[in-house]
Write a protein that holds these residues in place. Sequence first.
Motif, short mmCIF file in Angstrom:
data_model
loop_
_atom_site.label_atom_id
_atom_site.label_comp_id
_atom_site.label_asym_id
_atom_site.label_seq_id
_atom_site.Cartn_x
_atom_site.Cartn_y
_atom_site.Cartn_z
N GLN A 128 37.64 20.66 65.45
CA GLN A 128 38.15 21.99 65.10
C GLN A 128 37.04 22.85 64.49
OE1 GLN A 128 41.30 23.18 65.76
NE2 GLN A 128 40.45 25.16 65.15
N PHE A 129 36.22 22.23 63.66
CA PHE A 129 35.10 22.94 63.04
C PHE A 129 34.15 23.46 64.12
CE2 PHE A 129 30.97 23.17 61.01
CZ PHE A 129 31.27 23.84 59.83
N LEU A 130 33.82 22.63 65.11
CA LEU A 130 32.91 23.05 66.19
C LEU A 130 33.52 24.13 67.06
CD1 LEU A 130 31.44 19.61 67.27
CD2 LEU A 130 30.31 21.41 65.96
N ILE A 131 34.81 24.01 67.35
CA ILE A 131 35.48 25.04 68.16
C ILE A 131 35.45 26.37 67.43
CG2 ILE A 131 37.73 25.76 69.06
CD1 ILE A 131 38.17 22.72 69.70
N ASN A 132 35.74 26.36 66.14
CA ASN A 132 35.69 27.61 65.36
C ASN A 132 34.28 28.18 65.33
OD1 ASN A 132 38.41 27.52 64.85
ND2 ASN A 132 38.19 26.53 62.87
N ALA A 133 33.27 27.31 65.21
CA ALA A 133 31.89 27.77 65.22
C ALA A 133 31.55 28.42 66.57
CB ALA A 133 30.93 26.62 64.94
N ALA A 134 31.98 27.79 67.66
CA ALA A 134 31.71 28.36 68.99
C ALA A 134 32.42 29.70 69.16
CB ALA A 134 32.15 27.38 70.08
N LEU A 135 33.66 29.80 68.71
CA LEU A 135 34.39 31.07 68.81
C LEU A 135 33.69 32.16 68.01
CD1 LEU A 135 38.09 29.85 68.54
CD2 LEU A 135 36.95 30.82 70.55
#
Length: 178
Positions: free
Chosen positions: A100-107
């Motif tokens: 979830q942390f990586l997805i938020n960073a990518a977004l």
Amino acid sequence: MPDVRSEPLVLRSPEQFKALGHPIRHRIVNLLRQRSATLRQLSAALGLAKGTVGYHVRMLSEAGLIHLTETRQVRGGTEQYFALVSSAFTFHEDVDNGPQFLINAALGEMLPTRPGQPEHTSLRHLWLSREEAHALAARLAEHEAEPHAVDGTHREPYGLLVSLFPADIPTLEPEPAD
């Protein structure tokens, strides 16, 4: 100071996630993936005041994510160069919110597509055996380990979010034979 270590830094502390979770600090980390830099250089690249960047650099340093690598005397002052402590970060096995942390960073990194600019975002599912999934993960890790060099050839950065995960998709039973 030591050079950037090649083995990934294992993220586990709340301070590390808090440090990386701020958009400015995330951008600083992306800049330092290219090379070490001074506060002045980081400020110019981000278009922010040197004091603002200095605060965020201190937060990243206190979280153990970056360190001072070199100091130089220039015109009566001292330039300090900062670098990442590791070329890559990974999550400790006890960290539940890593994806979830990586997805938020990518977004947070995604920019609107400009006319004529390539862009493709999709969700696909692969049906793999456990061995095939391990082999694919190893191949992706090889590409992920490539250096983040900036060589002056007018290249633009593109993000690639790749996640190989067991998907929560039900499986139909085979159709009965007639």
